[in-house]
Design an enzyme around this catalytic site. Structure first.
Site, PDB file in Angstrom:
ATOM      1  N   ARG A 174       0.838  -1.193   0.000  1.00  0.00           N
ATOM      2  CA  ARG A 174       0.000   0.000   0.000  1.00  0.00           C
ATOM      3  C   ARG A 174       0.869   1.237   0.000  1.00  0.00           C
ATOM      4  O   ARG A 174       1.906   1.293   0.659  1.00  0.00           O
ATOM      5  CB  ARG A 174      -0.902   0.028   1.234  1.00  0.00           C
ATOM      6  CG  ARG A 174      -1.850   1.243   1.235  1.00  0.00           C
ATOM      7  CD  ARG A 174      -2.641   1.365   2.513  1.00  0.00           C
ATOM      8  NE  ARG A 174      -1.791   1.607   3.673  1.00  0.00           N
ATOM      9  CZ  ARG A 174      -1.243   2.775   3.986  1.00  0.00           C
ATOM     10  NH1 ARG A 174      -1.428   3.832   3.217  1.00  0.00           N
ATOM     11  NH2 ARG A 174      -0.496   2.906   5.056  1.00  0.00           N
ATOM     12  N   VAL A 175       0.427   2.231  -0.764  1.00  0.00           N
ATOM     13  CA  VAL A 175       1.003   3.571  -0.705  1.00  0.00           C
ATOM     14  C   VAL A 175      -0.134   4.546  -0.440  1.00  0.00           C
ATOM     15  O   VAL A 175      -1.297   4.215  -0.635  1.00  0.00           O
ATOM     16  CB  VAL A 175       1.765   3.950  -2.000  1.00  0.00           C
ATOM     17  CG1 VAL A 175       3.049   3.153  -2.132  1.00  0.00           C
ATOM     18  CG2 VAL A 175       0.901   3.780  -3.226  1.00  0.00           C
ATOM     19  N   SER A 176       0.217   5.750  -0.005  1.00  0.00           N
ATOM     20  CA  SER A 176      -0.796   6.708   0.431  1.00  0.00           C
ATOM     21  C   SER A 176      -1.405   7.532  -0.692  1.00  0.00           C
ATOM     22  O   SER A 176      -2.515   8.015  -0.568  1.00  0.00           O
ATOM     23  CB  SER A 176      -0.203   7.661   1.469  1.00  0.00           C
ATOM     24  OG  SER A 176       0.230   6.925   2.583  1.00  0.00           O
ATOM     25  N   THR A 177      -0.678   7.722  -1.780  1.00  0.00           N
ATOM     26  CA  THR A 177      -1.205   8.553  -2.860  1.00  0.00           C
ATOM     27  C   THR A 177      -1.055   7.850  -4.194  1.00  0.00           C
ATOM     28  O   THR A 177      -0.211   6.972  -4.365  1.00  0.00           O
ATOM     29  CB  THR A 177      -0.472   9.912  -2.946  1.00  0.00           C
ATOM     30  OG1 THR A 177       0.883   9.676  -3.336  1.00  0.00           O
ATOM     31  CG2 THR A 177      -0.526  10.670  -1.626  1.00  0.00           C
ATOM     32  N   GLN A 192       2.479   7.783  -5.795  1.00  0.00           N
ATOM     33  CA  GLN A 192       3.541   6.945  -5.249  1.00  0.00           C
ATOM     34  C   GLN A 192       3.589   5.601  -5.961  1.00  0.00           C
ATOM     35  O   GLN A 192       2.628   5.165  -6.569  1.00  0.00           O
ATOM     36  CB  GLN A 192       3.340   6.756  -3.742  1.00  0.00           C
ATOM     37  CG  GLN A 192       3.574   8.027  -2.956  1.00  0.00           C
ATOM     38  CD  GLN A 192       3.294   7.845  -1.484  1.00  0.00           C
ATOM     39  OE1 GLN A 192       2.290   7.271  -1.103  1.00  0.00           O
ATOM     40  NE2 GLN A 192       4.193   8.336  -0.658  1.00  0.00           N
TER      41      GLN A 192
END
Length: 189
Positions: A7-10, A13
């Protein structure tokens, strides 16, 4: 079955490093998600959890991939334990669903939350200090005289918006907003 969760936040990314690491740990299925961890909405992970069977294994690269809230993180670990699904965190080298792993995860997660809150406090203190020292926050406003001059030029109908913008330094968005705010209209010739 061995599952990996990346998982990445944006959306900007990149997941490549996490995916390669998870493949190296033998993950048969890797779930990818681009969603902030501060909210606990992770539709792909939630879907994965619903499909787990006893004996499955979930591998993540770092603890903050599951979220940043200690209580919700520990609830997830407990949920996985009750489902007989193990959780391995590569960065820490721990099996988080085992007793000692859960203890270590609790301490680490609490420290992470504390660090994030401390950074927020420091940032807010810096902003308050800057404001107290006269630093203007946000976009700088154009002096009212320049906006008035831009409107006069606009009302004269002799100049294009681009020419007015260049002459006064007042952007077209500010000019149009002020025209609308004042309810001005130019007469058609």
């Amino acid at each position: 079955m061995i599952y990996g969760y990346a998982r990445v936040s944006t959306k900007e990314q990149n997941l490549d490093t996490q995916i390669e690491t998870l493949k190296g740990y033998g993950c048969e299925v890797i779930i990818e998600e681009k969603h902030t961890g501060t909210t606990f909405k992770r539709p792909q992970l939630d879907k994965l959890i619903k499909g787990f069977k006893a004996g499955d294994k979930l591998i993540i690269t770092r603890v903050d991939r599951l979220g940043r809230n200690t209580i919700q993180l520990l609830q997830l670990v407990e949920q996985l334990k009750e489902m007989d699904v193990s959780l391995f965190i590569i960065e820490l080298g721990i099996e988080a669903t085992h007793r000692n792993g859960k203890l270590f995860l609790t301490i680490l997660s609490a420290l992470s939350v504390n660090e994030r809150e401390l950074l927020t406090e420091k940032r807010m203190a810096g902003l308050r200090n800057a404001q107290a020292n006269g630093v203007i926050m946000g976009r700088r406003r154009k002096p009212k005289g320049l906006v008035d001059e831009a409107i006069k030029l606009w009302l004269q109908k002799e100049y294009t918006i681009r020419e007015i913008e260049k002459a006064t330094g007042v952007s077209n968005s500010i000019l149009y907003r002020e025209i609308a705010k004042r309810g001005l209209k130019r007469e058609l010739v």
